[in-house]
Scaffold this motif. Structure first.
Motif, PDB file in Angstrom:
ATOM      1  N   PHE A 194      11.962  -0.469  17.255  1.00 40.25           N
ATOM      2  CA  PHE A 194      10.872   0.398  17.692  1.00 40.25           C
ATOM      3  C   PHE A 194      10.790   1.644  16.803  1.00 40.25           C
ATOM      4  O   PHE A 194       9.710   2.107  16.435  1.00 40.25           O
ATOM      5  CB  PHE A 194      11.090   0.803  19.153  1.00 40.25           C
ATOM      6  N   GLY A 195      11.976   2.166  16.418  1.00 42.79           N
ATOM      7  CA  GLY A 195      12.004   3.344  15.549  1.00 42.79           C
ATOM      8  C   GLY A 195      11.426   3.055  14.177  1.00 42.79           C
ATOM      9  O   GLY A 195      10.684   3.862  13.616  1.00 42.79           O
ATOM     10  N   VAL A 196      11.759   1.900  13.620  1.00 39.29           N
ATOM     11  CA  VAL A 196      11.223   1.507  12.303  1.00 39.29           C
ATOM     12  C   VAL A 196       9.717   1.336  12.387  1.00 39.29           C
ATOM     13  O   VAL A 196       8.963   1.767  11.503  1.00 39.29           O
ATOM     14  CB  VAL A 196      11.893   0.198  11.814  1.00 39.29           C
ATOM     15  N   PHE A 197       9.257   0.714  13.483  1.00 40.93           N
ATOM     16  CA  PHE A 197       7.824   0.492  13.661  1.00 40.93           C
ATOM     17  C   PHE A 197       7.074   1.825  13.770  1.00 40.93           C
ATOM     18  O   PHE A 197       5.998   2.003  13.189  1.00 40.93           O
ATOM     19  CB  PHE A 197       7.584  -0.360  14.909  1.00 40.93           C
ATOM     20  N   THR A 198       7.686   2.750  14.521  1.00 41.45           N
ATOM     21  CA  THR A 198       7.075   4.075  14.665  1.00 41.45           C
ATOM     22  C   THR A 198       6.990   4.788  13.317  1.00 41.45           C
ATOM     23  O   THR A 198       5.972   5.408  12.972  1.00 41.45           O
ATOM     24  CB  THR A 198       7.886   4.935  15.656  1.00 41.45           C
ATOM     25  N   LEU A 199       8.076   4.690  12.551  1.00 38.65           N
ATOM     26  CA  LEU A 199       8.100   5.302  11.214  1.00 38.65           C
ATOM     27  C   LEU A 199       7.026   4.689  10.315  1.00 38.65           C
ATOM     28  O   LEU A 199       6.339   5.394   9.561  1.00 38.65           O
ATOM     29  CB  LEU A 199       9.485   5.127  10.592  1.00 38.65           C
ATOM     30  N   PHE A 200       6.871   3.371  10.436  1.00 33.96           N
ATOM     31  CA  PHE A 200       5.855   2.679   9.651  1.00 33.96           C
ATOM     32  C   PHE A 200       4.453   3.174  10.012  1.00 33.96           C
ATOM     33  O   PHE A 200       3.610   3.410   9.140  1.00 33.96           O
ATOM     34  CB  PHE A 200       5.965   1.170   9.880  1.00 33.96           C
ATOM     35  N   LEU A 201       4.208   3.343  11.320  1.00 37.68           N
ATOM     36  CA  LEU A 201       2.905   3.832  11.768  1.00 37.68           C
ATOM     37  C   LEU A 201       2.633   5.244  11.245  1.00 37.68           C
ATOM     38  O   LEU A 201       1.525   5.562  10.801  1.00 37.68           O
ATOM     39  CB  LEU A 201       2.830   3.810  13.292  1.00 37.68           C
ATOM     40  N   TRP A 202       3.660   6.106  11.320  1.00 35.25           N
ATOM     41  CA  TRP A 202       3.519   7.468  10.807  1.00 35.25           C
ATOM     42  C   TRP A 202       3.202   7.443   9.303  1.00 35.25           C
ATOM     43  O   TRP A 202       2.311   8.158   8.832  1.00 35.25           O
ATOM     44  CB  TRP A 202       4.804   8.258  11.061  1.00 35.25           C
ATOM     45  N   PHE A 203       3.945   6.634   8.591  1.00 37.10           N
ATOM     46  CA  PHE A 203       3.765   6.545   7.135  1.00 37.10           C
ATOM     47  C   PHE A 203       2.360   6.039   6.783  1.00 37.10           C
ATOM     48  O   PHE A 203       1.668   6.586   5.929  1.00 37.10           O
ATOM     49  CB  PHE A 203       4.825   5.616   6.546  1.00 37.10           C
ATOM     50  N   THR A 204       1.935   4.984   7.509  1.00 36.35           N
ATOM     51  CA  THR A 204       0.607   4.428   7.275  1.00 36.35           C
ATOM     52  C   THR A 204      -0.474   5.447   7.620  1.00 36.35           C
ATOM     53  O   THR A 204      -1.474   5.595   6.904  1.00 36.35           O
ATOM     54  CB  THR A 204       0.406   3.157   8.120  1.00 36.35           C
ATOM     55  N   GLY A 205      -0.254   6.172   8.728  1.00 38.14           N
ATOM     56  CA  GLY A 205      -1.228   7.182   9.134  1.00 38.14           C
ATOM     57  C   GLY A 205      -1.369   8.291   8.116  1.00 38.14           C
ATOM     58  O   GLY A 205      -2.478   8.754   7.819  1.00 38.14           O
ATOM     59  N   ILE A 206      -0.224   8.734   7.576  1.00 39.35           N
ATOM     60  CA  ILE A 206      -0.251   9.795   6.561  1.00 39.35           C
ATOM     61  C   ILE A 206      -1.019   9.336   5.321  1.00 39.35           C
ATOM     62  O   ILE A 206      -1.839  10.075   4.763  1.00 39.35           O
ATOM     63  CB  ILE A 206       1.185  10.218   6.194  1.00 39.35           C
ATOM     64  N   ILE A 207      -0.751   8.081   4.891  1.00 36.77           N
ATOM     65  CA  ILE A 207      -1.455   7.550   3.719  1.00 36.77           C
ATOM     66  C   ILE A 207      -2.954   7.470   3.988  1.00 36.77           C
ATOM     67  O   ILE A 207      -3.778   7.835   3.138  1.00 36.77           O
ATOM     68  CB  ILE A 207      -0.899   6.159   3.341  1.00 36.77           C
ATOM     69  N   LEU A 208      -3.312   6.999   5.177  1.00 36.48           N
ATOM     70  CA  LEU A 208      -4.722   6.868   5.534  1.00 36.48           C
ATOM     71  C   LEU A 208      -5.410   8.228   5.570  1.00 36.48           C
ATOM     72  O   LEU A 208      -6.526   8.389   5.048  1.00 36.48           O
ATOM     73  CB  LEU A 208      -4.849   6.177   6.885  1.00 36.48           C
ATOM     74  N   ILE A 209      -4.738   9.207   6.169  1.00 34.84           N
ATOM     75  CA  ILE A 209      -5.314  10.557   6.234  1.00 34.84           C
ATOM     76  C   ILE A 209      -5.468  11.137   4.828  1.00 34.84           C
ATOM     77  O   ILE A 209      -6.486  11.761   4.503  1.00 34.84           O
ATOM     78  CB  ILE A 209      -4.423  11.474   7.104  1.00 34.84           C
ATOM     79  N   ALA A 210      -4.444  10.922   3.985  1.00 28.88           N
ATOM     80  CA  ALA A 210      -4.510  11.419   2.608  1.00 28.88           C
ATOM     81  C   ALA A 210      -5.671  10.779   1.853  1.00 28.88           C
ATOM     82  O   ALA A 210      -6.400  11.455   1.102  1.00 28.88           O
ATOM     83  CB  ALA A 210      -3.190  11.144   1.889  1.00 28.88           C
ATOM     84  N   PHE A 211      -5.862   9.482   2.074  1.00 28.81           N
ATOM     85  CA  PHE A 211      -6.953   8.771   1.405  1.00 28.81           C
ATOM     86  C   PHE A 211      -8.305   9.315   1.860  1.00 28.81           C
ATOM     87  O   PHE A 211      -9.197   9.560   1.046  1.00 28.81           O
ATOM     88  CB  PHE A 211      -6.852   7.270   1.694  1.00 28.81           C
TER      89      PHE A 211
END
Length: 513
Positions: free
Chosen positions: A3-20
């Protein structure tokens, strides 16, 4: 843990999406700012907020079969002597008045620089180094000035006088090839045939190399140059920086055509490297070597090996391609205008008589031949969109404010096709250049070799070579255009006759001279 890895993945993906999203928004704001900066300038309306005028350029090319250059010339006669186009994220301001050209490219030349966005696309084919940072593509002013100073003597008129024998010898080989064509009765593209002789001329004079391009129908050099220029044109037509085009170095992203064009750049660089190694060995062994351009590049001590290769390929391609295409257009005009051909033959007979070798002193006497070549450059400039520069300061031209960092350009066809400057501009009339000194603002309305300090280093070479080849060809052979030949343009970095100048060739009888 999962669950922690999945949460980290979501955060990382969200940051990339926001940056884009932020990058896209910033780019859109920048485009809006760009449009506002140039809203006061005349020009065709943008059909796309993001792509600017590119969609109508693409539509024009598809519907008419014409080139970007012809599109720009049409806009000049619609919108006047100063107008602009928006090409993706770049605004380009075009000047079509001789006083504007002088003000910008002569009086303010110190505030101009070559745009790396454009010239890197010629120096690197989908990321593969070809011309690199040679004289044509070098955008660093100090570096260019130093190289130009070193290379100038190899193209000086006095130096080229010593190479008249080379011009004649190469032309004789070309005539032997034309004799075989005449005997066989085959029809040939004079664009291709002239490409062979100009390639051999630049190779012999500048590098003391025999490529055998004239005799070898499968010469790899012409194939490589053709594909290199196609790759360069393809780069120009993709509206992203050259660094991004480096993605096509990976086979995953390559089309067959891109692979061929990348391999052309590799082939030319390997060939140049091999020639340099051979000459360096000869110099080290104190062999007698010619004092040509290659010798200057190696012995100056101012160039790295990669830089020597850059200059080698630049001269190898530019010295061949431009002269061949110009001669092909000239031949088309001569064969289309029989009165011009008759006058040329009269002058050749008068100057050379029974002699077959063109001597240095003959070049000045071949005055009408020179007029034909000048008129051809007026009507058919090979690099009509040169110069294009970036302004390092804001200026006012013709009452219009032009912002700093603007791309600014002109086009010799703006003037060549202007009936206010030339009577019946579509007519091929060499008599226009009977007295060049009497033509007002000539250097500001007719600049086939570019304008300002960064004009073509090889223009005298091209004029000498063109006269020798053309005179010897017409002295020996009678050429006839095949049906449906036109002077329509094909653009591939430079401009070439689209239909190839297909001809039937016969040996000229003595009575015809």
């Amino acid at each position: 843990m999962n669950f922690g890895v999945f949460t980290l993945f979501l955060w990382f993906t969200g940051i990339i999406l926001i940056a884009f999203v932020c990058m896209v928004l910033c780019f859109m704001v920048y485009l809006h700012y760009l449009h506002q900066c140039y809203a006061h300038l005349p020009g065709p309306p943008r059909s796309s907020f993001i792509l600017g005028n590119l969609p109508e350029v693409w539509k024009y090319k598809k519907l008419t079969g014409r080139t970007f250059i012809e599109y720009v010339v049409e806009q000049r006669f619609k919108y006047g002597s100063i107008f602009m186009l928006t090409l993706f994220h770049r605004a380009v301001v075009y000047l079509a008045d001789p006083s504007y050209v002088r003000q910008v490219f002569i009086d303010n030349h110190k505030y101009l620089q070559k745009p790396s966005f454009l010239y890197n696309k010629m120096g690197f084919i989908f990321g593969e180094r070809g011309m690199g940072y040679g004289l044509v593509t070098n955008t660093d002013e100090a570096s260019w000035r130093k190289r130009r100073y070193i290379m100038n003597p190899a193209f000086h008129r006095k130096c080229l006088k010593d190479f008249m024998t080379n011009f004649n010898n190469v032309s004789e080989r070309f005539l032997i090839r034309m004799g075989k064509v005449a005997d066989s009765g085959e029809h040939v593209s004079m664009v291709k045939e002239l490409s062979k002789v100009t390639l051999e001329a630049i190779s012999q004079v500048s590098f003391n190399i025999n490529t055998m391009a004239i005799e070898d129908p499968d010469s790899p050099f012409l194939f490589a140059i053709c594909n290199y220029l196609r790759g360069s044109q393809a780069n120009f037509e993709i509206p992203v920086p050259s660094s991004v085009l480096g993605l096509f170095q990976y086979k995953l992203f390559q089309k067959d055509s891109q692979r061929i064009e990348i391999n052309a750049a590799r082939f030319l660089r390997k060939f140049a490297s091999d020639c340099i190694s051979t000459r360096q060995k000869d110099i080290a062994e104190k062999k007698d070597v010619p004092n040509d351009l290659l010798n200057v590049l190696i012995t100056s001590g101012s160039f790295t090996r990669e830089e020597i290769i850059d200059e080698f390929i630049t001269v190898f391609i530019a010295g061949q391609e431009t002269t061949a295409n110009s001669l092909a257009f000239a031949l088309y005009e001569i064969l289309t205008n029989h009165d011009v051909e008759a006058k040329l033959l009269d002058e050749i007979r008068e100057v050379l008589g029974d002699r077959e070798e063109v001597e240095f002193e003959d070049l000045k006497k071949l005055k009408y031949t020179g007029q034909v070549l000048e008129e051809n450059l007026r009507k058919h400039p090979i690099a009509p969109g040169v110069p294009t520069r970036i302004l390092s300061k804001e200026i006012t031209v013709g009452g219009y404010h032009i912002p700093r960092e603007s791309a600014i350009s002109s086009n010799t066809l703006f003037f060549a096709m202007d009936p206010k400057i030339w009577k019946d501009p579509e007519v091929f009339d060499p008599e226009r250049f009977a007295d060049p000194a009497s033509i007002p603002n000539l250097s500001m309305i007719n600049f086939p070799f570019s304008i300002g300090p960064r004009n073509c280093i090889g223009q005298t070479f091209a004029k000498f070579e063109s006269k020798v080849i053309l005179v010897k060809l017409l002295q020996k052979f009678q050429l006839k255009l095949l049906p449906n030949q036109t002077d329509r343009m094909l653009q591939r970095a430079t401009v070439t006759p689209r239909d190839g100048v297909m001809c039937e060739i016969r040996k000229r009888a003595l009575s015809q001279m």
